[in-house]
Design a protein around this motif. Sequence first.
Motif, PDB file in Angstrom:
ATOM      1  N   GLU A 198      -0.945   2.379  16.020  1.00  0.00           N
ATOM      2  CA  GLU A 198      -0.635   1.737  16.951  1.00  0.00           C
ATOM      3  C   GLU A 198       0.288   0.348  16.514  1.00  0.00           C
ATOM      4  O   GLU A 198       0.361   0.149  15.402  1.00  0.00           O
ATOM      5  N   PHE A 199       0.985   0.031  17.362  1.00  0.00           N
ATOM      6  CA  PHE A 199       2.087  -1.164  17.225  1.00  0.00           C
ATOM      7  C   PHE A 199       1.400  -2.096  16.499  1.00  0.00           C
ATOM      8  O   PHE A 199       1.852  -2.540  15.479  1.00  0.00           O
ATOM      9  N   LEU A 200       0.435  -3.038  16.963  1.00  0.00           N
ATOM     10  CA  LEU A 200      -0.234  -4.078  16.302  1.00  0.00           C
ATOM     11  C   LEU A 200      -0.854  -3.869  14.924  1.00  0.00           C
ATOM     12  O   LEU A 200      -0.793  -4.625  14.034  1.00  0.00           O
ATOM     13  N   ALA A 201      -1.250  -2.562  14.593  1.00  0.00           N
ATOM     14  CA  ALA A 201      -1.739  -2.400  13.450  1.00  0.00           C
ATOM     15  C   ALA A 201      -0.629  -2.134  12.523  1.00  0.00           C
ATOM     16  O   ALA A 201      -0.797  -2.488  11.226  1.00  0.00           O
ATOM     17  N   LEU A 202       0.519  -1.833  12.689  1.00  0.00           N
ATOM     18  CA  LEU A 202       1.698  -1.727  12.059  1.00  0.00           C
ATOM     19  C   LEU A 202       1.952  -3.049  11.480  1.00  0.00           C
ATOM     20  O   LEU A 202       2.510  -3.232  10.466  1.00  0.00           O
ATOM     21  N   GLU A 203       2.057  -4.064  12.625  1.00  0.00           N
ATOM     22  CA  GLU A 203       2.458  -5.386  12.034  1.00  0.00           C
ATOM     23  C   GLU A 203       1.247  -5.939  10.938  1.00  0.00           C
ATOM     24  O   GLU A 203       1.628  -6.550  10.148  1.00  0.00           O
TER      25      GLU A 203
END
Length: 256
Positions: A151-156
């Motif tokens: 998910e996007f937040l995990a990539l950050e």
Amino acid sequence: MKTWTIVNQKGGVGKTTTAVSLAGSLVNQGYKVLIVDLDPQGSLTVYLRVKQSATVGLYDYFLAPDDKNVSDLIAKTSIPKVDVIPGSKTLATLDREFGNAQGKGLVIKQLCRSLIGQYDYVLIDCPPVLGVLMVNGLTAADVIVIPTQTEFLALEGLKNMLSTLQLLQPLLNSQAKIKIIATMFDRRLKACQKAFLMLKEAHSEMLWRGYIPVDTKFRDASEKGQPINLLNPASRGSFAYDKLSNDLVNLSLKSL
């Protein structure tokens, strides 16, 4: 003996599930495994239904490693060939107590060296906070495993973890390998597919070739305090972690 450290500065990405599932897979291959719970929250310790010794624990070992017997820290689990060094809330105070004291980032590496010949693999579950505990887990590692939710937040959050590894590079094993593991992947969701594609584009060399799928059997395994590989060996999650384990064993052999 090889040491795999499971780490990410973002919580909820599957670190504990990864540690337990890799242990189950290694046991199925005939290896003897020790899991070290460095997280003060003790999720792994709770998962395995293990209590910390009332006499001596990992916190005590950090305070005076030369005066403690490592065998006193180790607890048996219900899983054959899997032992654990339990975590505890007292570990959370170590950053305040140690400050910038020299040598305190190598305590777990010293512990692992004392266990050579007793185990085939040591798996270290790190807290999601950069501090003396995470540093200890990383400096002891032959392979650094970074579970990353698709998910996007995990990539950050992954960016922060990789920046930390770059910062700590002088302290790490020069032969240590890094593997990013895509977790909680749901092929039905376009957001998961997009996140996985972004991982491939940004980190192709470090990204593991497969992924860990969403699987309700993980919840069943947690409720039973068992690795998914032993409780539901035919499940999708078990198959994925067995494949990951095989790849990490081969990766470890390359670092010899």
